[in-house]
Design a protein around this motif. Structure first.
Motif: not given
Length: 450
Positions: A253-277
């Motif tokens: 009680q009165d302490q922070p909780g414990s998270a499992m933060h998840i970082h996401h990215s996605v790679v295309g067929t060319d091996g590059n991150n599809i989140f950027v051009d």
């Protein structure tokens, strides 16, 4: 027997070099993330290609009750367990020379058992790959080291450090705070090395005895396997030093909780991150991934926050966002875009709790992003400022979360409708069991006052 040993991962072979393997633990994850299975002499394991467990292990609640599967529950049919030898690793806390091996689960016809958490995640990853996408995740693990708590009626308290004082709170990133329980950390490092698990970093978090451990990015199933192994190993390391490791979302009680933060990215067929051009600019795919998260995350909170205690973590100003806003380098938003170079552009889901099953937490999060990509869902405008002051965007209790999950037919199709049916049945039973409990708060404030 030597034939199958020669095909083990290098770290497993190094662990056994010059030694005789005594035992093999054949394990799977149940819905809660508990390791279930059977142990057997190594000589017997070497002679068998598969093993059996009843499908009912996925109907067992965290309290040991059994949910109805609605499909001839009295039969309790067997599943076939097939070892994935790439997951073989040491169990270095045991008294003899033991390996753990995660198994895949199939039915008698060879089809994946849809309720098995590892299969749920593999199904979601396969949907990405069918469209030429390779999902990449990087999880962060938060947990507490606490004093032994042998009486559940007593509150959880921080452990004593080497100074003889309880672990200090509000000492985030303090090296001296980590040193207080250095022997436990040393064993975690030693165990991880023996198991072939790579730790990207360990730091002190804001709670008393709270630790964050970062893992390097990679394949979602492999990373979920590692978290599954890590949680078991960290508990064993703590027990060696007369304390507990807990992955409860809110143990103190009165302490922070414990998270499992998840970082996401996605790679295309060319091996590059599809989140950027090619010019390094963010693409529509990145926006659509965020949009899918914003639309569908409320429907999978039952996976990311699977217990009644999970919702105690969602407290404003306690480092646990309760909104679905997205922002750049803004830790008050539920969805954060960290500072990075262009090829490392990613989205951090800060909603998931560390009490979730890693396979199901990652699967649920990926399912939201997948539907965003496929349906080209546009996100809300970037949030700037303190998002704790924004509208709450997620359910605040288990009942509401289960209702949203029950209605999420698109999510069910991604995860598997049979899984969704069994999962809800188990969680409904757990929630009903909780409602039968009378808490100390109720006795304290209601017994003589109402």
């Amino acid at each position: 027997m030597d034939d199958w040993l020669s095909g083990l991962p290098e770290h497993a072979r190094a662990y056994l070099k010059g030694r005789r393997l005594d035992e093999v633990e054949c394990i799977v994850s149940d819905l809660s993330g508990i390791a279930r299975g059977k142990a057997m002499p190594a000589a017997k394991f070497a002679k068998q290609s598969h093993f059996y467990l009843p499908a009912s292990i996925f109907q067992q609640t965290i309290t040991g009750e059994w949910a109805d599967d609605g499909d001839q529950p009295f039969l309790e049919p067997d599943m076939i367990l097939q070892p994935d030898l790439e997951t073989a690793c040491a169990a270095p806390w045991t008294a003899d020379w033991t390996l753990q091996v995660i198994h895949d689960m199939v039915d008698p016809d060879g089809a994946p058992v849809p309720v098995a958490p590892r299969n749920v995640l593999a199904r979601v990853v396969a949907l990405y790959r069918a469209r030429g996408w390779e999902p990449v995740v990087a999880p962060e693990m938060e947990f507490y080291l606490v004093a032994r708590n042998t009486d559940p009626r007593q509150p959880v308290v921080p452990p004593l450090g080497r100074s003889g004082r309880p672990a200090a709170a509000r000492q985030a990133y303090s090296m001296s705070a980590v040193d207080e329980y250095g022997p436990v950390i040393d064993d975690i490092y030693d165990f991880a090395e023996a198991m072939g698990l790579e730790i990207d970093g360990i730091l002190q978090e804001g709670g008393s005895g709270q630790i964050e451990m970062n893992l390097r990015h990679g394949d979602p199933v492999k990373l979920a396997d590692e978290i599954f192994y890590f949680k078991r190993m960290i508990r064993e390391a703590a027990l060696r030093h007369d304390c507990y490791a807990t992955f409860m979302a809110k143990p103190i009680q009165d302490q922070p909780g414990s998270a499992m933060h998840i970082h996401h990215s996605v790679v295309g067929t060319d091996g590059n991150n599809i989140f950027v051009d090619a010019q390094g600019e963010e693409t529509p795919a990145f926006s659509h991934f965020i949009g899918g998260m914003q639309k569908h995350l409320p429907q999978v909170i039952a996976l990311l926050a699977p217990y009644v205690n999970s919702y105690r973590r969602y407290v404003p100003d306690f480092a646990a966002p309760i909104n679905l806003e997205w922002g750049r380098d803004n830790r008050t938003t539920g969805l954060r875009v960290p500072i990075s170079n262009t090829q490392a552009r990613r989205l951090e889901n800060r909603i998931a709790g560390m009490d979730c099953n890693p396979y199901l937490g990652i699967a649920g999060s990926l399912a939201c992003g997948y539907l965003g990509l496929v349906n080209q869902i546009e996100p809300a405008e970037q949030f700037k400022g303190d998002a704790y002051a924004s509208d709450e965007g997620i359910p605040r209790n288990m009942a509401e979360a289960l209702d949203l999950f029950a209605e999420a037919t698109e999510i069910h199709e991604v995860l598997h409708p049979r899984f969704a049916e069994i999962y809800r049945s188990v969680k409904d039973l757990e929630y009903r069991a909780f409602l039968q409990e009378i808490s100390p708060w109720e006795r304290e404030h209601l017994l003589l006052n109402v």
